[in-house]
Design a protein around this motif. Sequence first.
Motif, PDB file in Angstrom:
ATOM      1  N   ILE A  46       0.841  -1.015   0.086  1.00 21.99           N
ATOM      2  CA  ILE A  46      -0.050   0.048   0.078  1.00 21.99           C
ATOM      3  C   ILE A  46       0.803   1.288   0.153  1.00 21.99           C
ATOM      4  CG2 ILE A  46      -1.724   0.993   1.228  1.00 21.99           C
ATOM      5  CD1 ILE A  46      -2.761  -1.508   0.461  1.00 21.99           C
ATOM      6  N   GLY A  48       0.515   5.308   0.495  1.00 24.17           N
ATOM      7  CA  GLY A  48      -0.559   6.464   0.691  1.00 24.17           C
ATOM      8  C   GLY A  48      -0.065   7.744  -0.310  1.00 24.17           C
ATOM      9  N   ASN A  49       0.388   8.846   0.690  1.00 25.58           N
ATOM     10  CA  ASN A  49       0.976   9.924  -0.129  1.00 25.58           C
ATOM     11  C   ASN A  49       2.425   9.953  -0.708  1.00 25.58           C
ATOM     12  OD1 ASN A  49      -0.018  12.079  -1.420  1.00 25.58           O
ATOM     13  ND2 ASN A  49       0.821  13.464  -0.208  1.00 25.58           N
ATOM     14  N   GLY A  50       3.072   8.560  -0.416  1.00 25.97           N
ATOM     15  CA  GLY A  50       4.620   8.466  -0.501  1.00 25.97           C
ATOM     16  C   GLY A  50       5.454   9.537  -0.021  1.00 25.97           C
ATOM     17  N   SER A  51       5.213   9.971   1.239  1.00 29.80           N
ATOM     18  CA  SER A  51       6.070  11.183   1.953  1.00 29.80           C
ATOM     19  C   SER A  51       6.807  10.485   3.075  1.00 29.80           C
ATOM     20  CB  SER A  51       5.113  12.322   2.419  1.00 29.80           C
ATOM     21  OG  SER A  51       4.119  11.782   3.421  1.00 29.80           O
ATOM     22  N   ASN A  52       6.632   9.289   3.301  1.00 30.29           N
ATOM     23  CA  ASN A  52       7.838   8.760   4.114  1.00 30.29           C
ATOM     24  C   ASN A  52       8.562   7.303   3.602  1.00 30.29           C
ATOM     25  OD1 ASN A  52       8.867   9.253   6.711  1.00 30.29           O
ATOM     26  ND2 ASN A  52       7.668   7.797   7.710  1.00 30.29           N
ATOM     27  N   SER A 113      -0.969  10.750   3.929  1.00 31.28           N
ATOM     28  CA  SER A 113      -2.467  10.449   3.733  1.00 31.28           C
ATOM     29  C   SER A 113      -2.982  10.116   5.113  1.00 31.28           C
ATOM     30  CB  SER A 113      -2.818   9.297   2.718  1.00 31.28           C
ATOM     31  OG  SER A 113      -1.916   8.072   3.400  1.00 31.28           O
ATOM     32  N   TYR A 119      -0.916   4.405  10.293  1.00 35.08           N
ATOM     33  CA  TYR A 119       0.160   3.307  10.065  1.00 35.08           C
ATOM     34  C   TYR A 119       1.539   3.962  10.835  1.00 35.08           C
ATOM     35  CZ  TYR A 119       3.175  -0.164   7.718  1.00 35.08           C
ATOM     36  OH  TYR A 119       3.944  -0.887   7.543  1.00 35.08           O
ATOM     37  N   ALA A 122       1.843   9.292  12.820  1.00 30.79           N
ATOM     38  CA  ALA A 122       2.521  10.691  12.665  1.00 30.79           C
ATOM     39  C   ALA A 122       2.110  11.727  13.708  1.00 30.79           C
ATOM     40  CB  ALA A 122       1.933  11.432  11.163  1.00 30.79           C
ATOM     41  N   GLY A 123       3.132  12.641  13.975  1.00 29.27           N
ATOM     42  CA  GLY A 123       2.928  13.637  15.060  1.00 29.27           C
ATOM     43  C   GLY A 123       3.798  14.578  14.753  1.00 29.27           C
ATOM     44  N   ILE A 161      -5.035  -0.133   6.528  1.00 28.48           N
ATOM     45  CA  ILE A 161      -6.245   0.715   7.001  1.00 28.48           C
ATOM     46  C   ILE A 161      -6.989   1.119   5.762  1.00 28.48           C
ATOM     47  CG2 ILE A 161      -6.292   3.286   8.109  1.00 28.48           C
ATOM     48  CD1 ILE A 161      -3.266   2.156   8.694  1.00 28.48           C
ATOM     49  N   ARG A 187       6.987  25.587  10.894  1.00 30.19           N
ATOM     50  CA  ARG A 187       7.603  24.802  10.070  1.00 30.19           C
ATOM     51  C   ARG A 187       8.238  25.566   8.798  1.00 30.19           C
ATOM     52  NH1 ARG A 187       5.950  19.150   9.174  1.00 30.19           N
ATOM     53  NH2 ARG A 187       4.179  18.940  11.046  1.00 30.19           N
TER      54      ARG A 187
END
Length: 276
Positions: A46, A48-52, A113, A119, A122-123, A161, A187
């Motif tokens: 799977i 998601g947004n491919g950011s990790n 995502s 999953y 995230a924080g 998920i 940020r």
Amino acid sequence: MKLDITENYPLSSITTFRCGGPADRLVTVGSREELLAAMELPRPMILGNGSNVLFSDRGYRGTIIKFGPALSRISVRGCVLRAGAGASFSYAAKKACAKGLSGMEFATGIPGSVGGAVYMNAGAYDGSTADCLAEVKSVPQLEEFGLSYRHSAFMDKGAVILEAAFRLKKAPQEEIDAKVADLTARRKAKQPLQYPSAGSFFKRPEGHFAGKLIEDAGLKGESVGGAQVSELHAGFIINRGGATSSDVLGLMKLVQDTVMDKFGVRLEPEVRIIEE
Ligand SMILES: Cc1cc2nc3c(=O)[nH]c(=O)nc-3n(C[C@H](O)[C@H](O)[C@H](O)COP(=O)(O)OP(=O)(O)OC[C@H]3O[C@@H](n4cnc5c(N)ncnc54)[C@H](O)[C@@H]3O)c2cc1C
């Protein structure tokens, strides 16, 4: 059932690091049934947004599954926000904030995502997914979320998920807006958002900050090929342009070895490194 399949899909186009070779196939699913059918294809993973994630330069010999619009819907009822796993986590958070609901302000700058956020647990700053997550629909269905720092039971059990619900609290709009503005400004000031990356590359080691150790080891600005330790935030590895995944992995190793030599601390990647 006819699945939406594209063969030989460039992973660099669907990951925030902007590197990695092609996947054998990309399947976009719009229902639980389609997900189950796609899971029968070779080596399903799977995305998601491919950011990790960091894929190999050779790509991925298997099936990448993404969630289409039908599994990315967001709704708010009372103090509960419900979202499909493919929904943007930051967009969901902004929607909650705009409705005067507090609890997801921390997520307004996290480019993953909803599925990826659950999953990874995230924080950011003083908040995490664990603090507001109320319900998850997954395959298989898990009763315990098992959330700890950048960790979940979904990871341990290989569960997918499908949907998540977040329990929030009514709060004065000015308070919510001020918090979001403050986090956004922090940020922007501290993170190299103009370059492709996967955010903080390493997990926070017990009793330390990865960025501080890397900076103290003299590695700010260090590079391998097109990959560089950010000058702005040493915890970020950025793609300065044309970086390959091997460049990123080479730099990761250099950073790990140097920090181990100087401070005896082992840095573990937070980014998921995916084997070909
Ligand atoms: C500029 C920038 C800033 C960032 N800031 C933060 C931050 O402040 N805090 C933070 O925690 N992270 C941060 N990140 C990292 C990243 O956004 C989060 O880890 C996010 O939760 C990953 O979500 P994703 O959908 O992109 O997951 P992906 O990268 O697509 O996937 C990550 C992992 O989750 C799995 N996965 C994804 N969706 C599902 C699903 N539905 N079911 C089962 N498994 C799934 C994938 O298989 C993979 O193993 C940042 C990244 C960037 C680029």
